[in-house]
Design a protein around this motif. Structure first.
Motif, PDB file in Angstrom:
ATOM      1  N   GLN A   1      -9.421  23.884   4.293  1.00 39.38           N
ATOM      2  CA  GLN A   1      -9.849  22.500   4.142  1.00 39.38           C
ATOM      3  C   GLN A   1     -11.219  22.518   3.482  1.00 39.38           C
ATOM      4  OE1 GLN A   1      -9.505  19.904   7.619  1.00 39.38           O
ATOM      5  NE2 GLN A   1     -11.571  19.159   7.178  1.00 39.38           N
ATOM      6  N   VAL A   2     -11.362  21.770   2.394  1.00 40.89           N
ATOM      7  CA  VAL A   2     -12.625  21.713   1.661  1.00 40.89           C
ATOM      8  C   VAL A   2     -13.087  20.263   1.643  1.00 40.89           C
ATOM      9  CG1 VAL A   2     -13.746  22.072  -0.575  1.00 40.89           C
ATOM     10  CG2 VAL A   2     -12.005  23.674   0.214  1.00 40.89           C
ATOM     11  N   GLU A   3     -14.370  20.057   1.996  1.00 42.43           N
ATOM     12  CA  GLU A   3     -14.959  18.726   1.953  1.00 42.43           C
ATOM     13  C   GLU A   3     -15.988  18.681   0.840  1.00 42.43           C
ATOM     14  OE1 GLU A   3     -16.460  17.332   5.704  1.00 42.43           O
ATOM     15  OE2 GLU A   3     -14.800  18.253   6.804  1.00 42.43           O
ATOM     16  N   ILE A   4     -15.946  17.590   0.080  1.00 46.95           N
ATOM     17  CA  ILE A   4     -16.904  17.377  -1.005  1.00 46.95           C
ATOM     18  C   ILE A   4     -17.542  16.011  -0.802  1.00 46.95           C
ATOM     19  CG2 ILE A   4     -17.141  16.948  -3.487  1.00 46.95           C
ATOM     20  CD1 ILE A   4     -15.061  19.049  -3.986  1.00 46.95           C
ATOM     21  N   GLN A   5     -18.860  15.969  -0.929  1.00 43.48           N
ATOM     22  CA  GLN A   5     -19.583  14.707  -0.911  1.00 43.48           C
ATOM     23  C   GLN A   5     -19.890  14.345  -2.352  1.00 43.48           C
ATOM     24  OE1 GLN A   5     -20.109  13.133   2.083  1.00 43.48           O
ATOM     25  NE2 GLN A   5     -20.670  11.347   0.870  1.00 43.48           N
TER      26      GLN A   5
ATOM     27  N   PRO B   1     -21.407   8.362  -2.514  1.00 48.03           N
ATOM     28  CA  PRO B   1     -21.105   7.827  -1.187  1.00 48.03           C
ATOM     29  C   PRO B   1     -19.722   8.225  -0.669  1.00 48.03           C
ATOM     30  CG  PRO B   1     -20.760   6.139  -2.826  1.00 48.03           C
ATOM     31  CD  PRO B   1     -21.317   7.345  -3.548  1.00 48.03           C
ATOM     32  N   HIS B   2     -18.979   8.987  -1.473  1.00 46.81           N
ATOM     33  CA  HIS B   2     -17.599   9.317  -1.120  1.00 46.81           C
ATOM     34  C   HIS B   2     -17.485  10.712  -0.521  1.00 46.81           C
ATOM     35  CE1 HIS B   2     -16.621   5.804  -3.494  1.00 46.81           C
ATOM     36  NE2 HIS B   2     -17.269   6.333  -4.515  1.00 46.81           N
ATOM     37  N   ARG B   3     -16.826  10.803   0.640  1.00 44.17           N
ATOM     38  CA  ARG B   3     -16.496  12.094   1.248  1.00 44.17           C
ATOM     39  C   ARG B   3     -15.019  12.323   0.998  1.00 44.17           C
ATOM     40  NH1 ARG B   3     -14.262  12.862   6.342  1.00 44.17           N
ATOM     41  NH2 ARG B   3     -14.284  15.027   7.006  1.00 44.17           N
ATOM     42  N   LEU B   4     -14.719  13.425   0.298  1.00 46.26           N
ATOM     43  CA  LEU B   4     -13.337  13.740  -0.019  1.00 46.26           C
ATOM     44  C   LEU B   4     -12.959  15.037   0.675  1.00 46.26           C
ATOM     45  CD1 LEU B   4     -14.554  12.798  -3.261  1.00 46.26           C
ATOM     46  CD2 LEU B   4     -12.220  12.058  -2.913  1.00 46.26           C
ATOM     47  N   VAL B   5     -11.760  15.071   1.211  1.00 46.40           N
ATOM     48  CA  VAL B   5     -11.256  16.247   1.911  1.00 46.40           C
ATOM     49  C   VAL B   5      -9.963  16.686   1.233  1.00 46.40           C
ATOM     50  CG1 VAL B   5     -10.449  17.174   4.110  1.00 46.40           C
ATOM     51  CG2 VAL B   5     -12.261  15.450   4.076  1.00 46.40           C
ATOM     52  N   SER B   6      -9.874  17.975   0.923  1.00 48.47           N
ATOM     53  CA  SER B   6      -8.679  18.516   0.295  1.00 48.47           C
ATOM     54  C   SER B   6      -8.119  19.640   1.139  1.00 48.47           C
ATOM     55  CB  SER B   6      -9.020  19.049  -1.104  1.00 48.47           C
ATOM     56  OG  SER B   6      -7.863  19.607  -1.701  1.00 48.47           O
ATOM     57  N   LEU B   7      -6.821  19.632   1.321  1.00 50.21           N
ATOM     58  CA  LEU B   7      -6.131  20.732   1.977  1.00 50.21           C
ATOM     59  C   LEU B   7      -5.484  21.567   0.883  1.00 50.21           C
ATOM     60  CD1 LEU B   7      -4.418  18.783   4.880  1.00 50.21           C
ATOM     61  CD2 LEU B   7      -6.561  20.054   4.931  1.00 50.21           C
ATOM     62  N   LEU B   8      -5.818  22.838   0.831  1.00 55.90           N
ATOM     63  CA  LEU B   8      -5.290  23.737  -0.179  1.00 55.90           C
ATOM     64  C   LEU B   8      -5.124  25.115   0.424  1.00 55.90           C
ATOM     65  CD1 LEU B   8      -8.212  24.517  -2.631  1.00 55.90           C
ATOM     66  CD2 LEU B   8      -8.470  22.985  -0.751  1.00 55.90           C
ATOM     67  N   THR B   9      -4.651  26.046  -0.339  1.00 53.37           N
ATOM     68  CA  THR B   9      -4.442  27.385   0.206  1.00 53.37           C
ATOM     69  C   THR B   9      -5.773  28.138   0.293  1.00 53.37           C
ATOM     70  OG1 THR B   9      -4.051  28.428  -1.930  1.00 53.37           O
ATOM     71  CG2 THR B   9      -2.121  27.527  -0.775  1.00 53.37           C
ATOM     72  N   ARG B  10      -5.832  29.061   1.202  1.00 53.56           N
ATOM     73  CA  ARG B  10      -7.004  29.933   1.332  1.00 53.56           C
ATOM     74  C   ARG B  10      -7.199  30.711   0.024  1.00 53.56           C
ATOM     75  NH1 ARG B  10      -9.294  33.003   6.050  1.00 53.56           N
ATOM     76  NH2 ARG B  10     -10.663  34.521   5.058  1.00 53.56           N
ATOM     77  N   GLU B  11      -6.079  31.150  -0.569  1.00 60.94           N
ATOM     78  CA  GLU B  11      -6.145  31.903  -1.816  1.00 60.94           C
ATOM     79  C   GLU B  11      -6.820  31.084  -2.918  1.00 60.94           C
ATOM     80  OE1 GLU B  11      -3.148  34.195  -4.945  1.00 60.94           O
ATOM     81  OE2 GLU B  11      -2.306  33.028  -3.298  1.00 60.94           O
ATOM     82  N   ALA B  12      -6.520  29.785  -3.002  1.00 66.08           N
ATOM     83  CA  ALA B  12      -7.132  28.928  -4.024  1.00 66.08           C
ATOM     84  C   ALA B  12      -8.641  28.830  -3.814  1.00 66.08           C
ATOM     85  CB  ALA B  12      -6.501  27.542  -3.997  1.00 66.08           C
TER      86      ALA B  12
ATOM     87  N   HIS C   1      -7.368  17.380  -5.888  1.00 65.57           N
ATOM     88  CA  HIS C   1      -7.450  18.670  -6.572  1.00 65.57           C
ATOM     89  C   HIS C   1      -8.919  19.036  -6.708  1.00 65.57           C
ATOM     90  CE1 HIS C   1      -3.218  18.333  -7.943  1.00 65.57           C
ATOM     91  NE2 HIS C   1      -3.496  17.061  -7.804  1.00 65.57           N
ATOM     92  N   ILE C   2      -9.255  20.309  -6.550  1.00 67.27           N
ATOM     93  CA  ILE C   2     -10.626  20.769  -6.622  1.00 67.27           C
ATOM     94  C   ILE C   2     -10.813  21.616  -7.872  1.00 67.27           C
ATOM     95  CG2 ILE C   2     -12.426  22.127  -5.482  1.00 67.27           C
ATOM     96  CD1 ILE C   2     -11.597  19.647  -3.912  1.00 67.27           C
ATOM     97  N   ASP C   3     -11.820  21.267  -8.694  1.00 68.76           N
ATOM     98  CA  ASP C   3     -12.209  22.056  -9.868  1.00 68.76           C
ATOM     99  C   ASP C   3     -13.588  22.628  -9.615  1.00 68.76           C
ATOM    100  OD1 ASP C   3     -10.994  19.593 -12.250  1.00 68.76           O
ATOM    101  OD2 ASP C   3      -9.924  21.142 -11.154  1.00 68.76           O
ATOM    102  N   ARG C   4     -13.770  23.887  -9.862  1.00 65.44           N
ATOM    103  CA  ARG C   4     -15.099  24.483  -9.745  1.00 65.44           C
ATOM    104  C   ARG C   4     -15.909  24.096 -10.981  1.00 65.44           C
ATOM    105  NH1 ARG C   4     -16.871  30.756  -9.430  1.00 65.44           N
ATOM    106  NH2 ARG C   4     -19.087  30.304  -9.500  1.00 65.44           N
ATOM    107  N   VAL C   5     -17.162  23.760 -10.792  1.00 70.23           N
ATOM    108  CA  VAL C   5     -18.030  23.363 -11.918  1.00 70.23           C
ATOM    109  C   VAL C   5     -18.778  24.567 -12.418  1.00 70.23           C
ATOM    110  CG1 VAL C   5     -19.964  21.917 -12.602  1.00 70.23           C
ATOM    111  CG2 VAL C   5     -18.258  21.039 -11.033  1.00 70.23           C
TER     112      VAL C   5
ATOM    113  N   LEU D   1     -11.598  27.748   6.720  1.00 66.20           N
ATOM    114  CA  LEU D   1     -10.542  28.671   6.287  1.00 66.20           C
ATOM    115  C   LEU D   1      -9.631  29.043   7.438  1.00 66.20           C
ATOM    116  CD1 LEU D   1     -12.613  31.138   4.061  1.00 66.20           C
ATOM    117  CD2 LEU D   1     -11.093  29.313   3.293  1.00 66.20           C
ATOM    118  N   GLY D   2      -8.342  28.936   7.219  1.00 65.61           N
ATOM    119  CA  GLY D   2      -7.351  29.441   8.146  1.00 65.61           C
ATOM    120  C   GLY D   2      -6.749  30.708   7.565  1.00 65.61           C
TER     121      GLY D   2
END
Length: 131
Positions: free
Chosen positions: A87-91, A94-105, A127-131, A81-82
């Protein structure tokens, strides 16, 4: 004043027309009938209801309508968090995905390391969806 049919209201709220009808039948959103007998929702009433709905998280548990097709369900492995950005990383397998989004999101989604989430990829955006 702009009015919306039940179907239009449902689309704007991200729910099925049946759900919108049930909410109208239960009195959660006010409706009136036009000269053709169709149920309509006044724009101001729909706007107020959509704000109320967003605050309670009270939509259907159905998948959201989205044009993003490449979904990678996985687990959040890191969050940086800035002041404004994050920056959010999801595994996801075998795939590591990195998303840049707002702190508010990140805060609104309640994302934390170790929770399930889905990364949705469209073009160069993740895009990140919460499960």
């Amino acid at each position: 004043m702009q009015s919306y049919t039940i179907g239009q209201a449902a689309r704007l709220l991200g729910v099925s027309p049946d759900t919108a009808r049930r909410w109208a039948d239960a009195g959660r959103v006010a409706t009136h009938r036009d000269e053709a007998g169709r149920r309509l929702v006044d724009g101001k009433d729909l706007a107020a209801f959509s704000v109320e709905l967003a605050g309670t998280g009270g939509g259907d548990e159905e998948a959201p309508y989205t044009s993003v097709r490449n979904a990678f369900p996985g687990i959040v492995t890191a969050i940086k968090l800035g002041d404004v950005a994050a920056q959010v990383e999801i595994q996801a397998g075998p795939h590591r995905l990195v998303s840049l989004l707002t702190r508010e999101a990140v805060e609104e989604l309640g994302l934390e390391v170790g929770m399930e989430a889905t990364a949705r990829v469209k073009s160069t955006n993740v895009h990140i969806d919460r499960v």
